[in-house]
Design a protein around this motif. Structure first.
Motif, mmCIF file in Angstrom:
data_model
loop_
_atom_site.group_PDB
_atom_site.id
_atom_site.type_symbol
_atom_site.label_atom_id
_atom_site.label_comp_id
_atom_site.label_asym_id
_atom_site.label_seq_id
_atom_site.Cartn_x
_atom_site.Cartn_y
_atom_site.Cartn_z
ATOM 1 N N PRO A 216 0.864 -1.492 0.048
ATOM 2 C CA PRO A 216 -0.081 0.042 -0.107
ATOM 3 C C PRO A 216 1.153 1.569 -0.178
ATOM 4 N N ALA A 217 2.138 0.889 0.512
ATOM 5 C CA ALA A 217 2.941 2.230 0.214
ATOM 6 C C ALA A 217 3.642 2.390 -1.463
ATOM 7 N N GLU A 218 3.207 1.567 -1.737
ATOM 8 C CA GLU A 218 3.717 1.673 -3.270
ATOM 9 C C GLU A 218 2.920 3.533 -3.958
ATOM 10 N N ASP A 219 3.679 3.664 -4.983
ATOM 11 C CA ASP A 219 2.559 4.857 -6.005
ATOM 12 C C ASP A 219 2.417 6.163 -4.938
ATOM 13 N N ILE A 220 3.260 6.619 -3.830
ATOM 14 C CA ILE A 220 2.827 7.825 -3.446
ATOM 15 C C ILE A 220 3.277 8.791 -4.055
ATOM 16 N N ARG A 221 2.226 9.902 -3.923
ATOM 17 C CA ARG A 221 3.208 11.171 -4.272
ATOM 18 C C ARG A 221 3.955 11.826 -3.095
ATOM 19 N N LEU A 222 4.562 12.295 -3.645
ATOM 20 C CA LEU A 222 6.280 12.230 -2.374
ATOM 21 C C LEU A 222 6.781 14.092 -2.472
ATOM 22 N N PRO A 223 6.203 14.784 -1.734
ATOM 23 C CA PRO A 223 6.883 16.037 -1.890
ATOM 24 C C PRO A 223 8.525 16.580 -2.780
ATOM 25 N N ARG A 224 7.568 17.470 -3.676
ATOM 26 C CA ARG A 224 9.568 17.275 -4.170
ATOM 27 C C ARG A 224 10.741 17.820 -3.376
ATOM 28 N N PRO A 225 11.945 17.083 -3.340
ATOM 29 C CA PRO A 225 12.772 17.451 -2.348
ATOM 30 C C PRO A 225 13.821 19.113 -3.492
ATOM 31 N N SER A 226 13.782 19.829 -2.326
ATOM 32 C CA SER A 226 14.467 20.964 -2.876
ATOM 33 C C SER A 226 15.923 20.424 -2.999
ATOM 34 N N PRO A 227 16.708 21.085 -4.144
ATOM 35 C CA PRO A 227 17.697 21.108 -4.604
ATOM 36 C C PRO A 227 18.582 21.165 -4.046
ATOM 37 N N SER A 228 20.150 20.185 -3.670
ATOM 38 C CA SER A 228 20.487 20.799 -2.713
ATOM 39 C C SER A 228 21.591 21.584 -3.897
ATOM 40 N N GLU A 229 22.052 22.359 -2.528
ATOM 41 C CA GLU A 229 23.059 23.778 -2.951
ATOM 42 C C GLU A 229 24.484 22.908 -2.853
ATOM 43 N N HIS A 230 25.934 23.055 -4.227
ATOM 44 C CA HIS A 230 26.865 22.028 -3.483
ATOM 45 C C HIS A 230 26.950 23.676 -3.509
ATOM 46 N N ARG A 231 28.919 23.993 -2.643
ATOM 47 C CA ARG A 231 29.821 24.884 -2.267
ATOM 48 C C ARG A 231 30.918 24.006 -3.306
ATOM 49 N N TYR A 232 31.583 25.267 -3.743
ATOM 50 C CA TYR A 232 32.750 24.110 -3.951
ATOM 51 C C TYR A 232 33.772 25.333 -3.483
ATOM 52 N N LEU A 233 34.978 25.449 -2.990
ATOM 53 C CA LEU A 233 36.412 25.892 -3.041
ATOM 54 C C LEU A 233 36.888 25.834 -4.799
ATOM 55 N N ASP A 234 37.620 27.227 -4.510
ATOM 56 C CA ASP A 234 38.405 27.178 -4.951
ATOM 57 C C ASP A 234 40.137 26.922 -4.974
ATOM 58 N N HIS A 235 41.116 26.538 -5.276
ATOM 59 C CA HIS A 235 42.647 26.277 -4.960
ATOM 60 C C HIS A 235 42.533 27.626 -3.587
ATOM 61 N N ALA A 236 43.273 28.904 -4.215
ATOM 62 C CA ALA A 236 43.252 30.012 -2.897
ATOM 63 C C ALA A 236 42.433 29.976 -1.732
ATOM 64 N N GLN A 237 41.081 29.451 -1.436
ATOM 65 C CA GLN A 237 40.380 28.849 -0.810
ATOM 66 C C GLN A 237 40.478 28.307 0.044
ATOM 67 N N VAL A 238 40.924 26.746 -0.738
ATOM 68 C CA VAL A 238 41.337 25.783 0.272
ATOM 69 C C VAL A 238 42.983 26.016 0.886
ATOM 70 N N ALA A 239 44.022 26.650 0.063
ATOM 71 C CA ALA A 239 45.068 26.851 0.951
ATOM 72 C C ALA A 239 44.774 27.784 1.894
ATOM 73 N N LYS A 240 43.470 29.073 1.822
ATOM 74 C CA LYS A 240 43.062 29.963 3.396
ATOM 75 C C LYS A 240 42.959 29.059 4.611
ATOM 76 N N LEU A 241 41.630 27.562 4.191
ATOM 77 C CA LEU A 241 40.788 27.372 5.140
ATOM 78 C C LEU A 241 42.153 26.297 5.603
ATOM 79 N N ALA A 242 43.165 25.571 4.976
ATOM 80 C CA ALA A 242 44.257 24.476 5.446
ATOM 81 C C ALA A 242 45.166 25.449 6.394
ATOM 82 N N ASP A 243 45.487 26.507 5.244
ATOM 83 C CA ASP A 243 46.107 27.334 6.574
ATOM 84 C C ASP A 243 45.890 27.616 8.090
ATOM 85 N N ARG A 244 44.516 27.930 7.983
ATOM 86 C CA ARG A 244 43.984 28.468 9.143
ATOM 87 C C ARG A 244 43.130 27.182 10.741
#
Length: 374
Positions: A164-192
């Protein structure tokens, strides 16, 4: 064959009909049949049409081998959930813990005192819709999946005719927004992060999951070939460390940039092969909660981005690899995704748009001197 009996009886000299209430108030028609095991069964109905319809279902089930014992579903969801969880020993400990949480937090409060046979599709739909008021679309989908798996197991066990749980309409998931560091940001975070900076750089340039990094041993780091062999993972579940295989249960080889080889040399050379590459300050497995509390979260608050967490360094690794020219298969192999489709679903937008490049090449081919023009 199923037999239907009229349960009215003539009891008086004047021919007055008298109904017996032996099988239930208001029930007039009694259906009798033998199940595939030869056991006598019976069920009463108010209307003859209902008895005939049920008889047809019984006879079809017996002939087709899909017969369901009417009493098989007379088990509370609470009891069935415990049986189902006990049968999930094959799951990774972290997955089992998520399933158990979904059962205890969301499923049993609603369905625990309901019989399996009384779970109806419309009621499941209403319940799923109500969950959306307090949970994200992704979380609702996860809870529904656990309930559907549990009911699907009941179908395979012959307790339900359908899920009875088949073919259930599910709420649309909110798209997850990935965040990406560039090389300079990685270096700065690693330094800290001070002495833990190597961990930040390692995660950002290899894409390992935290559990894979925490379980990595010296013997699985090949500095000459510039490879890391990922074969094990360790996860903290309810405060306990659980060792197992990587998420996809497959080993993989991950490349190391030369600068990481140089930094890792002091951690590898001269150490036992079974020693952990990265350890907690007092030795032992480095736990992500302790790492965040001691070093990482403070560094993030200082240099950003706000709320950035260690797993996002895995996304960063994917983005840096793609920017350097890696194709989807290489990124898939590096990250240990089961399929290239999964990689594209997560990071497809990062790959260069080459549609115009393809069009330009076809245009050049058509305009070549050896191609006749109309």
């Amino acid at each position: 064959m199923a037999d239907i009996d009229d349960r009215w009886h003539r009891t008086g000299p004047d021919g007055t009909k008298h109904r017996t209430d032996r099988y239930g108030q208001g029930a007039r028609w009694l259906l009798r049949w033998r199940d595939p095991d030869g056991k006598q069964r019976k069920k009463s109905f108010r209307r003859k049409a209902d008895a005939e319809a049920y008889a047809a279902t019984v006879e079809h089930g017996i002939r087709s081998g899909s017969y369901i014992d009417p009493n098989a579903g007379k088990i509370l969801v609470d009891e069935w959930a415990k049986k189902w969880l006990d049968a999930q020993a094959h799951l990774a400990a972290s997955t089992y813990a998520r399933y158990e949480t979904a059962v205890n937090t969301h499923i049993l409060p609603k369905w625990g005192n309901v019989y399996l046979s009384s779970v109806k599709h419309a009621d499941v739909q209403q319940w799923v819709s109500s969950l959306a008021s307090s949970l994200s679309g992704t979380s609702v989908a996860k809870v529904h999946r656990v309930f559907s798996l549990m009911l699907g197991w009941a179908v395979r066990d012959g307790r339900l005719a359908r899920n009875p749980a088949e073919d259930i309409r599910l709420p649309r998931p909110s798209p997850s927004e990935h965040r990406y560091l560039d090389h300079a940001q990685v270096a700065k975070l690693a330094d800290r992060c001070g002495s833990y900076g190597l961990i930040v750089r390692f995660l950002a340039y290899t894409g390992l999951r935290w559990g894979e990094l925490a379980a990595l041993t010296v013997g699985r780091v090949d500095l000459k070939r510039r490879r890391v062999h990922v074969a094990e993972s360790v996860t903290e579940v309810n405060g306990e460390l659980v060792w197992g295989t990587p998420k996809t249960h497959e080993r993989r080889s991950v490349p190391l940039p030369r600068f990481l080889v140089e930094e890792l040399a002091s951690r590898v050379n001269g150490r036992p092969s079974d020693a952990l590459l990265f350890t907690a300050p007092q030795g032992g497995v480095l736990r992500v909660r302790n790492f965040r509390r001691a070093v990482f979260d403070a560094a993030v608050r200082e240099v950003g981005p706000k709320g950035f967490h260690p797993h996002e360094l895995r996304h960063t690794a994917a983005s840096l690899a793609i920017a350097s020219g890696a194709d989807v298969k290489l990124v898939q192999q590096m990250l240990g995704h089961k399929t290239a489709t999964m990689t594209l679903d997560l990071y497809g937008h990062l790959f260069p748009d080459r549609l115009n490049e393809i069009a330009d090449r076809m245009d050049s081919a058509v305009r070549a001197p050896n191609v006749p023009q109309e």
